[in-house]
Design a protein around this motif. Structure first.
Motif, PDB file in Angstrom:
ATOM      1  N   VAL A   1       0.844  -1.197   0.000  1.00  0.00           N
ATOM      2  CA  VAL A   1       0.000   0.000   0.000  1.00  0.00           C
ATOM      3  C   VAL A   1       0.878   1.245   0.000  1.00  0.00           C
ATOM      4  O   VAL A   1       0.620   2.193  -0.750  1.00  0.00           O
ATOM      5  N   LEU A   2       1.936   1.258   0.806  1.00  0.00           N
ATOM      6  CA  LEU A   2       2.844   2.406   0.868  1.00  0.00           C
ATOM      7  C   LEU A   2       3.485   2.675  -0.493  1.00  0.00           C
ATOM      8  O   LEU A   2       3.535   3.826  -0.945  1.00  0.00           O
ATOM      9  N   LYS A   3       3.938   1.619  -1.138  1.00  0.00           N
ATOM     10  CA  LYS A   3       4.571   1.769  -2.462  1.00  0.00           C
ATOM     11  C   LYS A   3       3.592   2.362  -3.470  1.00  0.00           C
ATOM     12  O   LYS A   3       3.910   3.317  -4.184  1.00  0.00           O
ATOM     13  N   ARG A   4       2.389   1.852  -3.499  1.00  0.00           N
ATOM     14  CA  ARG A   4       1.381   2.348  -4.446  1.00  0.00           C
ATOM     15  C   ARG A   4       0.916   3.762  -4.065  1.00  0.00           C
ATOM     16  O   ARG A   4       0.621   4.579  -4.929  1.00  0.00           O
ATOM     17  N   PHE A   5       0.836   4.023  -2.765  1.00  0.00           N
ATOM     18  CA  PHE A   5       0.399   5.343  -2.306  1.00  0.00           C
ATOM     19  C   PHE A   5       1.395   6.421  -2.725  1.00  0.00           C
ATOM     20  O   PHE A   5       0.998   7.490  -3.190  1.00  0.00           O
ATOM     21  N   ASP A   6       2.693   6.143  -2.548  1.00  0.00           N
ATOM     22  CA  ASP A   6       3.708   7.125  -2.946  1.00  0.00           C
ATOM     23  C   ASP A   6       3.668   7.390  -4.450  1.00  0.00           C
ATOM     24  O   ASP A   6       3.956   8.503  -4.893  1.00  0.00           O
ATOM     25  N   LYS A   7       3.296   6.377  -5.200  1.00  0.00           N
ATOM     26  CA  LYS A   7       3.174   6.556  -6.649  1.00  0.00           C
ATOM     27  C   LYS A   7       1.926   7.390  -6.986  1.00  0.00           C
ATOM     28  O   LYS A   7       1.959   8.244  -7.864  1.00  0.00           O
ATOM     29  N   ALA A   8       0.842   7.157  -6.252  1.00  0.00           N
ATOM     30  CA  ALA A   8      -0.421   7.863  -6.518  1.00  0.00           C
ATOM     31  C   ALA A   8      -0.401   9.308  -6.008  1.00  0.00           C
ATOM     32  O   ALA A   8      -1.051  10.183  -6.588  1.00  0.00           O
ATOM     33  N   LEU A   9       0.337   9.565  -4.928  1.00  0.00           N
ATOM     34  CA  LEU A   9       0.391  10.914  -4.359  1.00  0.00           C
ATOM     35  C   LEU A   9       1.854  11.228  -4.006  1.00  0.00           C
ATOM     36  O   LEU A   9       2.256  11.183  -2.853  1.00  0.00           O
ATOM     37  N   PRO A  10       2.644  11.534  -5.038  1.00  0.00           N
ATOM     38  CA  PRO A  10       4.078  11.745  -4.802  1.00  0.00           C
ATOM     39  C   PRO A  10       4.412  13.088  -4.168  1.00  0.00           C
ATOM     40  O   PRO A  10       5.528  13.288  -3.690  1.00  0.00           O
ATOM     41  N   LYS A  11       3.458  14.012  -4.132  1.00  0.00           N
ATOM     42  CA  LYS A  11       3.748  15.336  -3.591  1.00  0.00           C
ATOM     43  C   LYS A  11       2.448  15.998  -3.148  1.00  0.00           C
ATOM     44  O   LYS A  11       1.402  15.798  -3.758  1.00  0.00           O
ATOM     45  N   LEU A  12       2.546  16.796  -2.087  1.00  0.00           N
ATOM     46  CA  LEU A  12       1.423  17.594  -1.629  1.00  0.00           C
ATOM     47  C   LEU A  12       2.005  18.880  -1.046  1.00  0.00           C
ATOM     48  O   LEU A  12       2.849  18.829  -0.153  1.00  0.00           O
ATOM     49  N   ASP A  13       1.579  20.016  -1.584  1.00  0.00           N
ATOM     50  CA  ASP A  13       2.074  21.306  -1.119  1.00  0.00           C
ATOM     51  C   ASP A  13       1.330  21.670   0.168  1.00  0.00           C
ATOM     52  O   ASP A  13       0.275  22.309   0.138  1.00  0.00           O
ATOM     53  N   ILE A  14       1.883  21.244   1.279  1.00  0.00           N
ATOM     54  CA  ILE A  14       1.203  21.421   2.566  1.00  0.00           C
ATOM     55  C   ILE A  14       1.108  22.877   2.980  1.00  0.00           C
ATOM     56  O   ILE A  14       0.053  23.313   3.460  1.00  0.00           O
ATOM     57  N   PRO A  15       2.152  23.710   2.810  1.00  0.00           N
ATOM     58  CA  PRO A  15       1.981  25.131   3.153  1.00  0.00           C
ATOM     59  C   PRO A  15       0.843  25.801   2.369  1.00  0.00           C
ATOM     60  O   PRO A  15       0.081  26.587   2.919  1.00  0.00           O
ATOM     61  N   ALA A  16       0.715  25.472   1.083  1.00  0.00           N
ATOM     62  CA  ALA A  16      -0.378  26.045   0.281  1.00  0.00           C
ATOM     63  C   ALA A  16      -1.718  25.527   0.770  1.00  0.00           C
ATOM     64  O   ALA A  16      -2.701  26.272   0.857  1.00  0.00           O
ATOM     65  N   LEU A  17      -1.768  24.254   1.130  1.00  0.00           N
ATOM     66  CA  LEU A  17      -2.993  23.663   1.684  1.00  0.00           C
ATOM     67  C   LEU A  17      -3.349  24.327   2.995  1.00  0.00           C
ATOM     68  O   LEU A  17      -4.512  24.658   3.245  1.00  0.00           O
ATOM     69  N   ALA A  18      -2.345  24.568   3.836  1.00  0.00           N
ATOM     70  CA  ALA A  18      -2.573  25.204   5.137  1.00  0.00           C
ATOM     71  C   ALA A  18      -3.105  26.625   4.971  1.00  0.00           C
ATOM     72  O   ALA A  18      -3.931  27.079   5.754  1.00  0.00           O
ATOM     73  N   ALA A  19      -2.619  27.309   3.935  1.00  0.00           N
ATOM     74  CA  ALA A  19      -3.083  28.686   3.701  1.00  0.00           C
ATOM     75  C   ALA A  19      -4.558  28.732   3.333  1.00  0.00           C
ATOM     76  O   ALA A  19      -5.240  29.736   3.583  1.00  0.00           O
TER      77      ALA A  19
END
Length: 196
Positions: free
Chosen positions: A174-192
């Protein structure tokens, strides 16, 4: 209480697993269910997005601690200056300045308390949004694995399982597939964008 739940859960699992065996011995037909174990904490801790969340969290906590240290330094400096002038001030003047310092100290404590609340609220809200994004990718991945492996029961690794065979643990896949499906998330932009 938790130990009782664990023992009860282990008993129920054992009963669930052995019941088909006794039926199978009697009828030689039914098979044991296909079971998997999954630890969602590993995804939040070890995934690319999970590590980005941890970095964001740590940077916010450090900035918060630095802001508190600045407030404390101002108070310490003001107190040291007041004590330095104590010997050259009239007692009434010193008392008035000390009252003024205590007011400043009280206001600083109020600001620090408010900052604690604001940072805590912001971090909780941001984590909620991060988890929503993660769950939106995680659900389909787990569903796909259930179909591929004909899994009939997924047990959470935390709290129930005392000992699990590695081949039953679907977490690494699951971890391997998850990293492939969501390789990045701009958390500061999300927090804003988070509404408090």
């Amino acid at each position: 209480m938790n130990n009782l739940r664990r023992v009860l859960a282990a008993f129920l699992i054992a009963l669930f697993l052995t019941a088909p065996l006794s039926v199978a011995q009697a009828q030689s037909g039914p098979r044991a269910p296909i079971i998997a174990v999954f630890d969602s904490r590993v995804i939040l801790r070890d995934s690319i997005v999970g590590k980005a969340w941890q970095d964001y969290f740590n940077s916010k906590r450090k900035a918060h601690k630095d802001a508190i240290a600045t407030e404390e330094k101002k108070l310490r400096t003001a107190w040291d200056e007041l004590n330095r002038q104590r010997s050259i001030m009239a007692p009434q003047a010193f008392q008035a300045r000390e009252r003024s310092f205590r007011d400043m100290e009280s206001a600083a404590k109020g600001r620090i308390g408010q900052m604690d609340q604001d940072v805590g609220r912001q971090l909780r809200a941001t984590l909620g949004e991060v988890q929503k994004r993660m769950d939106s990718k995680l659900g389909p991945i787990v569903d796909q694995l259930v179909k591929e492996r004909s899994i009939e029961l997924i047990l959470p690794a935390q709290g129930i399982a005392l000992l699990v065979r590695k081949d039953l643990d679907i977490t690494p896949e699951v971890l391997k597939r998850f990293d492939k499906a969501l390789p990045k998330l701009d958390i500061p932009a999300l927090a804003a964008k988070v509404k408090l």
